[in-house]
Design an enzyme around this catalytic site. Structure first.
Site, PDB file in Angstrom:
ATOM      1  N   HIS A 110     -19.609 -41.973 -24.400  1.00  0.00           N
ATOM      2  CA  HIS A 110     -19.015 -40.691 -24.014  1.00  0.00           C
ATOM      3  C   HIS A 110     -17.736 -40.878 -23.220  1.00  0.00           C
ATOM      4  CE1 HIS A 110     -23.186 -38.572 -24.434  1.00  0.00           C
ATOM      5  NE2 HIS A 110     -22.600 -38.773 -25.587  1.00  0.00           N
ATOM      6  N   GLY A 177     -33.271 -43.198 -17.897  1.00  0.00           N
ATOM      7  CA  GLY A 177     -32.608 -42.161 -17.110  1.00  0.00           C
ATOM      8  C   GLY A 177     -31.838 -41.157 -17.926  1.00  0.00           C
TER       9      GLY A 177
END
Ligand code: BV8
Length: 235
Positions: A110, A177
């Site tokens: 990203h 996570g």
């Protein structure tokens, strides 16, 4: 027998204990601002100053000396250094904590908060300070076309071919996570589940937990070092 091939995906939860807000936990980033206002190309076209403000604030927080890689980042860097087989750490995070922990076989799907990209010449430049609507590109000199080198919603994540190739070969896939809500990252486990051992490490169950062979619940700074020790002990 060659060592198994590992692919590890991380999300904002691995950086939570370093002091960086996650997105969807209580008080998370998306509870303060709307994705549509700060994390889409349309938002940037509509109000670039507001989008720059959102990323400038996060870049400034990342520069805080109190924000350091934690034991989970360091454990993954050790795994990278010691794993004898193929290994790829794919992070959704735009922070540089994996890089600073020493991870090498690392990919930011990203993008990266501490890089800027020129919308005119496409040059990507390391960037620690603020960006504005008047910032000039160091490569082409054009002013006013700089944007965060971050993948917004509606944009195609980076290095998808390299990720697909690693997933095609992986024997063990772990997601650490991440809430498993953002695609295409959220779909990786389903892509490999029929032939790889899949492990989810998170403080809580997620919508995707049912897709994994194993779930290890707890804080990343507890679960990740133990997971890494287990992997290295088995080689
Ligand atoms: C795309 C950069 C097309 C910006 C980000 C269905 C299929 C495919 C696509 C879509 C679809 N439906 C909708 C879409 C489009 C969209 C999407 O997924 N929307 C969602 C909201 C439904 N996806 C896209 O637009 C993507 N592009 O699809 O292009 C395409 C794709 C492939 C090939 C060709 C074409 C682009 C998405 C990228 C957007 N940019 N980030 C920025 O950072 O500002 S996404 C953003 O969310 C961050 O990157 C973040 O990492 C990511 C995921 O969030 P998480 O990391 O999981 O964080 P979150 O807060 O959600 O969860 C934290 C977790 O940690 C929790 O589970 C919590 O329990 C845990 N945790 C907390 N503390 C701890 C902990 N765990 C352990 N220890 C702790 N201490």
């Amino acid at each position: 027998m060659p060592a198994p091939s590992l692919v590890i995906l991380t999300g904002a939860g691995i950086s939570a204990e370093s002091g960086l807000a996650t997105f969807r936990d209580a008080g998370g980033l998306w509870s303060r601002v709307r994705i549509e206002d700060v994390a889409t190309p349309e938002a940037f076209a509509r109000d670039p100053a507001r989008v720059h403000g959102f990323y400038n604030a996060r870049r400034e927080q990342l520069a805080d000396p109190a924000v350091q890689p934690n034991a989970a980042h360091r454990a993954l860097a050790e795994l990278d250094a010691r794993w004898p087989g193929d290994f790829l750490l794919v992070t959704q995070n735009v922070d540089d904590l994996h890089d600073r922990a020493g991870s090498k076989r690392l990919l930011h799907m990203h993008g990266e908060l501490r890089k800027a990209r020129c919308t005119r010449c496409a040059a990507v430049t390391p960037w620690a300070g603020d960006l504005s609507t008047t910032t000039s590109c160091p490569a082409c000199g054009g002013a006013g076309g700089m944007r965060p080198h971050v993948v917004w919603f509606g944009e195609i994540p980076l290095e998808m071919d390299r990720i697909a190739a690693a997933l095609d070969e992986c024997d063990i896939f772990a997601a650490i996570g991440t809430s498993g809500l953002v695609h295409p990252a959220a779909g990786f486990v389903a892509e490999v589940a029929h032939r790889a051992r899949t492990v989810e490490l998170n403080v809580d169950r997620t919508d995707g937990t049912r897709l994994f062979d194993e779930a290890r619940h707890g804080k990343a700074t507890d679960t990740v070092p133990r997971f890494v020790a287990d992997l290295l002990a088995a080689t």
